[in-house]
Design a protein around this motif. Structure first.
Motif, short mmCIF file in Angstrom:
data_model
loop_
_atom_site.label_atom_id
_atom_site.label_comp_id
_atom_site.label_asym_id
_atom_site.label_seq_id
_atom_site.Cartn_x
_atom_site.Cartn_y
_atom_site.Cartn_z
N GLY A 1 0.72 -1.28 -0.18
CA GLY A 1 0.09 -0.02 0.03
C GLY A 1 0.91 1.27 -0.01
N ARG A 2 2.18 1.04 0.11
CA ARG A 2 2.92 2.24 -0.06
C ARG A 2 3.87 2.03 -1.18
NH1 ARG A 2 2.66 0.76 5.33
NH2 ARG A 2 1.90 2.39 6.74
N THR A 3 4.86 1.37 -1.46
CA THR A 3 5.70 1.14 -2.57
C THR A 3 5.37 -0.15 -3.07
OG1 THR A 3 7.36 0.30 -1.11
CG2 THR A 3 7.66 2.63 -1.41
N ALA A 4 4.61 -0.94 -2.52
CA ALA A 4 4.25 -2.00 -3.33
C ALA A 4 2.65 -2.05 -3.53
CB ALA A 4 4.68 -3.33 -2.62
N GLY A 5 2.02 -3.01 -4.33
CA GLY A 5 0.65 -3.09 -4.37
C GLY A 5 -0.12 -3.56 -3.22
#
Length: 188
Positions: A83-87
């Motif tokens: 939810g930040r740098t990844a899905g």
């Protein structure tokens, strides 16, 4: 002349104040104490109580699974990236070293359907007694000494159960560890 005296009296006070601020700033840094080894699995008491929770839930006709326990810092950082740098959606606000999972003091659970599939449905009443199986498990967990993430004021973590043994994350980062066997009336 009075003005010079008051300025010269203030400078040492400002210097001392600045030193104190820097001292407490560095003292309060959460860095890990690398002299104290990190756990490599669940704390023995947490593991024992988790097993007991599974058995007590089964006695009530509720099947649960422990979906997570000890996590390495790397695993925690991977979850933090969601939810930040990844899905995906944000699932945690704790980076590596900031979760009780990283110190072997937390578990996550889910209900288990007859098909074996994990359920995170807090309304599900699989044992048919008119009560939420999820909340029945939470009550059992509290009785075993677990704190429930659903009781937290900010980020509600409904599958999360932890035992902090009176320690904060900062104390764990600095090397404090709970005893292998918690003190009880029987082993004091």
């Amino acid at each position: 002349m009075k003005k010079k005296r008051s300025n010269s009296a203030v400078l040492p006070f400002i210097f001392v104040l600045a030193v104190l601020v820097l001292y407490f700033k560095f003292l309060d840094q959460p860095g890990l104490n690398e002299d104290i080894p990190l756990p490599e699995g669940l704390h023995p008491h947490v593991a024992q109580q988790a097993d007991l929770l599974v058995r007590q839930a089964a006695d009530k006709g509720i099947s649960i699974i422990i979906t997570d326990g000890f996590r390495s810092f790397e695993e925690q950082d991977s979850l933090y990236a969601r939810g930040r740098t990844a899905g995906g959606n944000i699932v945690t606000h704790a980076q590596g070293g900031e979760s009780f999972h990283n110190f072997g003091l937390a578990i996550d659970f889910a209900l288990k359907a007859d098909s074996g599939k994990a359920l995170w449905d807090m309304e599900y009443d699989g044992n048919g007694n008119g009560q939420s199986d999820w909340l029945e498990v939470v009550e059992l967990a509290r009785g075993l000494g677990f704190e429930w993430g659903g009781d937290w004021k900010h980020f509600k973590d409904y599958p999360h159960l932890q035992m902090d043994f009176g320690l904060t994350i900062r104390e764990l980062q600095r090397g404090k560890r709970p005893p292998e066997q918690p003190l009880t009336v029987g082993n004091m």
